[in-house]
Design an enzyme around this catalytic site. Structure first.
Site, PDB file in Angstrom:
ATOM      1  N   MET A   6     -12.221  -4.922   4.129  1.00  0.00           N
ATOM      2  CA  MET A   6     -11.479  -4.030   5.025  1.00  0.00           C
ATOM      3  C   MET A   6     -11.328  -4.717   6.386  1.00  0.00           C
ATOM      4  SD  MET A   6     -10.680  -1.450   3.204  1.00  0.00           S
ATOM      5  CE  MET A   6      -9.914  -0.530   4.548  1.00  0.00           C
ATOM      6  N   SER A  11       0.836  -1.195   0.000  1.00  0.00           N
ATOM      7  CA  SER A  11       0.000   0.000   0.000  1.00  0.00           C
ATOM      8  C   SER A  11       0.875   1.251   0.000  1.00  0.00           C
ATOM      9  CB  SER A  11      -0.908   0.007   1.227  1.00  0.00           C
ATOM     10  OG  SER A  11      -1.620   1.214   1.284  1.00  0.00           O
ATOM     11  N   ASP A  67      -7.390  -5.860   3.226  1.00  0.00           N
ATOM     12  CA  ASP A  67      -6.727  -4.558   3.334  1.00  0.00           C
ATOM     13  C   ASP A  67      -6.786  -4.075   4.781  1.00  0.00           C
ATOM     14  OD1 ASP A  67      -5.732  -2.025   3.042  1.00  0.00           O
ATOM     15  OD2 ASP A  67      -7.255  -1.323   1.636  1.00  0.00           O
ATOM     16  N   GLY A  68      -5.614  -4.060   5.435  1.00  0.00           N
ATOM     17  CA  GLY A  68      -5.512  -3.492   6.777  1.00  0.00           C
ATOM     18  C   GLY A  68      -4.937  -4.451   7.800  1.00  0.00           C
ATOM     19  N   GLY A  69      -3.834  -4.061   8.402  1.00  0.00           N
ATOM     20  CA  GLY A  69      -3.267  -4.832   9.496  1.00  0.00           C
ATOM     21  C   GLY A  69      -2.661  -6.166   9.097  1.00  0.00           C
ATOM     22  N   HIS A 112      -7.935   2.013  -4.943  1.00  0.00           N
ATOM     23  CA  HIS A 112      -9.024   1.835  -3.971  1.00  0.00           C
ATOM     24  C   HIS A 112      -9.614   3.209  -3.674  1.00  0.00           C
ATOM     25  CE1 HIS A 112     -10.070   0.529   0.455  1.00  0.00           C
ATOM     26  NE2 HIS A 112     -11.135   0.874  -0.239  1.00  0.00           N
ATOM     27  N   HIS A 172      -0.957  -0.983  -4.509  1.00  0.00           N
ATOM     28  CA  HIS A 172      -2.275  -0.647  -3.971  1.00  0.00           C
ATOM     29  C   HIS A 172      -2.263   0.831  -3.610  1.00  0.00           C
ATOM     30  CE1 HIS A 172      -6.134  -1.557  -2.007  1.00  0.00           C
ATOM     31  NE2 HIS A 172      -5.766  -0.654  -1.116  1.00  0.00           N
ATOM     32  N   GLY A 211      -9.391   4.633   6.278  1.00  0.00           N
ATOM     33  CA  GLY A 211      -9.032   6.031   6.489  1.00  0.00           C
ATOM     34  C   GLY A 211      -7.619   6.262   6.974  1.00  0.00           C
ATOM     35  N   PHE A 212      -7.100   5.342   7.779  1.00  0.00           N
ATOM     36  CA  PHE A 212      -5.753   5.540   8.334  1.00  0.00           C
ATOM     37  C   PHE A 212      -4.968   4.238   8.314  1.00  0.00           C
ATOM     38  CE2 PHE A 212      -8.407   8.811  10.211  1.00  0.00           C
ATOM     39  CZ  PHE A 212      -7.619   9.944  10.080  1.00  0.00           C
ATOM     40  N   GLY A 213      -3.664   4.338   8.036  1.00  0.00           N
ATOM     41  CA  GLY A 213      -2.795   3.178   8.082  1.00  0.00           C
ATOM     42  C   GLY A 213      -2.388   2.864   9.516  1.00  0.00           C
ATOM     43  N   MET A 226      -8.516   9.027  -0.975  1.00  0.00           N
ATOM     44  CA  MET A 226      -9.488   9.413   0.051  1.00  0.00           C
ATOM     45  C   MET A 226      -9.876  10.873  -0.119  1.00  0.00           C
ATOM     46  SD  MET A 226      -7.562   7.849   3.369  1.00  0.00           S
ATOM     47  CE  MET A 226      -6.582   6.358   3.258  1.00  0.00           C
ATOM     48  N   MET A 272     -11.842   5.570  -1.732  1.00  0.00           N
ATOM     49  CA  MET A 272     -12.610   5.788  -0.505  1.00  0.00           C
ATOM     50  C   MET A 272     -13.206   7.177  -0.611  1.00  0.00           C
ATOM     51  SD  MET A 272     -10.096   4.233   2.390  1.00  0.00           S
ATOM     52  CE  MET A 272      -8.719   3.247   1.847  1.00  0.00           C
ATOM     53  N   ASP A 279      -4.521   4.111  -2.339  1.00  0.00           N
ATOM     54  CA  ASP A 279      -5.744   4.581  -1.689  1.00  0.00           C
ATOM     55  C   ASP A 279      -6.002   6.033  -2.049  1.00  0.00           C
ATOM     56  OD1 ASP A 279      -6.444   2.259  -0.094  1.00  0.00           O
ATOM     57  OD2 ASP A 279      -4.651   2.687   1.084  1.00  0.00           O
ATOM     58  N   GLY A 311       0.764  -2.338   4.171  1.00  0.00           N
ATOM     59  CA  GLY A 311       1.290  -0.984   4.117  1.00  0.00           C
ATOM     60  C   GLY A 311       2.410  -0.757   5.108  1.00  0.00           C
ATOM     61  N   SER A 312       2.043  -0.398   6.343  1.00  0.00           N
ATOM     62  CA  SER A 312       3.043  -0.096   7.376  1.00  0.00           C
ATOM     63  C   SER A 312       4.007  -1.256   7.586  1.00  0.00           C
ATOM     64  CB  SER A 312       2.337   0.207   8.706  1.00  0.00           C
ATOM     65  OG  SER A 312       1.338   1.174   8.533  1.00  0.00           O
TER      66      SER A 312
END
Length: 223
Positions: free
Chosen positions: A138, A9, A176-178, A67, A34, A143-145, A38, A69, A36, A198-199
């Site tokens: 999701m 991401s 997507d996420g974590g 993606h 990927h 909204g936030f990484g 927003m 949002m 995002d 991502g992170s």
């Protein structure tokens, strides 16, 4: 057995060194970018817009997975095609006429994705599952990484896989996420095809090795 698609991401990249990070993904075993988008309305954050995507496209040598949002995504379908999107994902919660949005994305020559927020039941997609190329589940609130993974995601992926099989659809499941090396194998075993990280990738000391490890973990879990 199909390989798991790894999609770093770009939201978690170093924007001051964006070209460097894009080249890193090009030279890694990652499969997709990927990205995002927003608008600060659909989600409480604003990310990069069209000029940054255009800059990324100049250097990206892999599939660009965008993606959205944003509210009223139909307005921008052709714009994102012109900016190099290969996959365009809209949110179920943002589309009043989801079937029409999916048809418009495909008519523009992109693969059509639908993202669902953590509170949205996957059963709501059954009537259009054959029209969806990718469902983006999701696993954090959008909204936030850097958020913690929501454990109920495993159940949603299993339910979604059942819907796909029952309808004889070819839809891929994206998470997507974590996503980390702690949950990647379990997600693939539950039915995931694409992992967005991502992170976990960009905060690593060696992102290229981190991407390769994710790829190796998920491919072993499919054997």
């Amino acid at each position: 057995m199909k390989e798991t698609i790894i999609a770093p991401s770009v939201l978690a990249a170093d924007f001051a060194n964006l070209q460097r990070d894009i080249e890193m993904i090009n030279n890694s075993s990652a499969d997709w970018f990927h990205i995002d988008i927003m608008d600060g309305v659909f989600v409480p954050n604003i990310s990069f817009g069209m000029p940054v995507l255009a800059a990324i496209q100049k250097h990206a040598k892999k599939t660009i997975d965008v993606h959205l949002m944003i509210v009223d995504p139909d307005r921008y379908i052709d714009v994102f095609k012109s900016l190099g999107a290969d996959v365009l994902t809209v949110h179920y919660e943002a589309c009043t006429h989801l079937h029409r949005s999916l048809q418009a994305i495909k008519a523009a020559g992109m693969k059509a994705g639908v993202a669902i927020n953590p509170h949205t039941n996957v059963s709501l997609l059954e009537d259009v599952i054959k029209d969806i190329d990718v469902v983006c589940v999701m696993s954090v609130n959008p909204g936030f990484g850097g958020q913690s993974f929501i454990e109920n995601t495993y159940n949603k992926v299993k339910q979604l896989k059942e819907i796909i099989i029952r309808n004889n659809a070819n839809t891929l499941i994206e998470i997507d996420g974590g996503v980390t090396d702690n949950n990647a194998a379990d997600l693939v075993n539950a039915g995931a095809d694409i992992l967005v990280a991502g992170s976990f990738v960009f905060n690593a000391k060696d992102p290229v090795t981190t991407i390769k490890n994710l790829k190796d973990i998920t491919d072993v879990s499919k054997e």
